[in-house]
Scaffold this active site. Structure first.
Site, PDB file in Angstrom:
ATOM      1  N   LYS A  12       0.814  -1.213   0.000  1.00 51.98           N
ATOM      2  CA  LYS A  12       0.000   0.000   0.000  1.00 51.98           C
ATOM      3  C   LYS A  12       0.848   1.263   0.000  1.00 51.98           C
ATOM      4  CE  LYS A  12      -4.472  -1.386   1.786  1.00 51.98           C
ATOM      5  NZ  LYS A  12      -5.491  -1.199   2.826  1.00 51.98           N
ATOM      6  N   LYS A  22      -7.643 -10.077  -8.247  1.00 52.76           N
ATOM      7  CA  LYS A  22      -8.796 -10.107  -7.351  1.00 52.76           C
ATOM      8  C   LYS A  22      -9.868  -9.112  -7.793  1.00 52.76           C
ATOM      9  CE  LYS A  22      -9.213 -10.118  -2.422  1.00 52.76           C
ATOM     10  NZ  LYS A  22      -8.643  -9.830  -1.131  1.00 52.76           N
ATOM     11  N   LYS A  38     -12.819  -2.967  -6.018  1.00 55.33           N
ATOM     12  CA  LYS A  38     -13.591  -1.749  -6.284  1.00 55.33           C
ATOM     13  C   LYS A  38     -12.741  -0.697  -6.968  1.00 55.33           C
ATOM     14  CE  LYS A  38     -12.494   0.396  -1.914  1.00 55.33           C
ATOM     15  NZ  LYS A  38     -11.586  -0.625  -1.393  1.00 55.33           N
TER      16      LYS A  38
END
Ligand code: TRP
Length: 336
Positions: free
Chosen positions: A113, A196, A199
């Site tokens: 991240k 995966k 969103k």
């Protein structure tokens, strides 16, 4: 010594999609019959990366509505948003003074991240796993349903609990165990079976959102990437066909059967036959949730009451546990 108590958290960010539903929510609903269950919308975790205030609020309501619409019973399960229970942040600080830099430095999610610009990541993003440990241990939860991506954080939670116990008293905290799901819960993008469902993917056709209309769901499945081979009779044969495997996995998870069982029904057939049935299954599952969710979202005052009630119940469990932590650490506590 510890009763079986489940804790899990979900971030209030963006639209919920089929991956969230089959990967977590559906499982949470099922756990209610076997465990005491505490489910938390982790808004404190969400702000480890910048959030737009209005969107954060909307997302929090949406996630709450979605959980209730999916079958989380708020009279049994405890459902609340994290920032309304101050014990999470408080215990996280205590754990910041137990966890070691070396442990946090190993966390792969932070590395991913934070990316290349690590200097610019928030301290919160780095310390995220100690907050997650606090979420779980503030309730002395014994079981945590987690996906693959959170397993390392749960390991760290156990390390923190072990370290705390050896400093201040054996068996103060239970060592929480992961609950691994039976059905294949890793739902992949409809356009790329190797990544995966997410969103944040640019194209909306990579995912099924829980608020997609029936026609849109059909269209997305129709356009989902596949291949021209017929379906085989066992899941091993799908190893090199990730998109096909994903669709079979979705069908299996929706109908609560194994992938091999699904294949025994469809083997020899092509996607022309399989896809419409999959779309029908999806619509049967999602349409009632979508409708109920919209109904719930129309009454924010009631949602506020539900979340507050959840927070009060959560707090009444966490408060004495935290007071005990402070006591063994040696803090003077004038009240209590
Ligand atoms: N980190 C989890 C995620 O991003 C959410 C989470 C926060 C959580 N606290 C938790 C999950 C405690 C399980 C238990 O998905």
């Amino acid at each position: 010594m510890f009763d079986a108590r489940v804790f899990s958290g979900v971030q209030p960010t963006g639209n919920l999609h089929l991956g969230n539903y089959l990967g977590a929510i559906k499982n949470w609903v099922g756990l209610q019959k076997d465990y005491e269950t505490i489910y938390c919308i982790v808004d404190l975790h969400a702000i480890t990366v910048p959030q737009d205030p209005e969107s954060l609020k909307i997302a929090t309501y949406e996630v709450a509505a979605c959980l209730i619409a999916s079958g989380i019973h708020v009279n049994n399960s405890i459902l609340f948003n994290q920032s309304q229970v101050p014990q999470h942040a408080e215990l996280a600080w205590l754990f910041n003074c137990v966890a070691r830099l070396g442990w946090l430095n190993r966390m792969t999610q932070f590395k991913e991240k934070a990316g290349k610009n690590r200097e610019n990541a928030t301290v919160g993003l780095y310390a995220y796993p100690t907050l997650m440990a606090a979420d779980i241990l503030a309730y002395k939860a014994t079981h945590v349903p987690v996906g693959d991506d959170q397993k390392q954080h749960l390991e760290l939670t156990r390390d923190i609990a072990t370290a705390f116990n050896s400093m201040f008293g054996e068996s103060f905290f239970p060592l929480p165990k992961p609950i691994i799901q039976k059905t294949a819960a890793r739902i992949m993008s409809l356009r790329d079976g190797k990544s995966k469902m997410s969103k944040s993917e640019e194209s909306d056709f990579t995912r099924i959102n829980l608020n997609d209309g029936d026609d849109l769901i059909s269209q997305k499945i129709k356009k989902a990437k596949t291949d021209s081979e017929p379906l085989p009779d066992n899941i091993k044969a799908l190893e090199e066909r990730p998109e096909a495997r994903n669709l079979v996995g979705i069908y299996a998870a929706l109908t609560s059967q194994s992938e091999d069982k699904v294949l025994s029904e469809f083997s020899g057939g092509g996607f022309g036959k399989f896809k419409p049935l999959l779309a029908e299954c999806l619509i049967n599952e999602i349409a009632p949730i979508r409708n109920e969710m919209n109904k719930i979202l129309n009454d924010k005052a009631e949602l506020d009451r539900i979340l507050l009630r959840g927070a009060v119940r959560a707090s009444s469990i966490a408060k004495p546990i935290l007071a005990n932590c402070k006591k063994v650490i040696g803090f003077v506590q004038s009240v209590n």
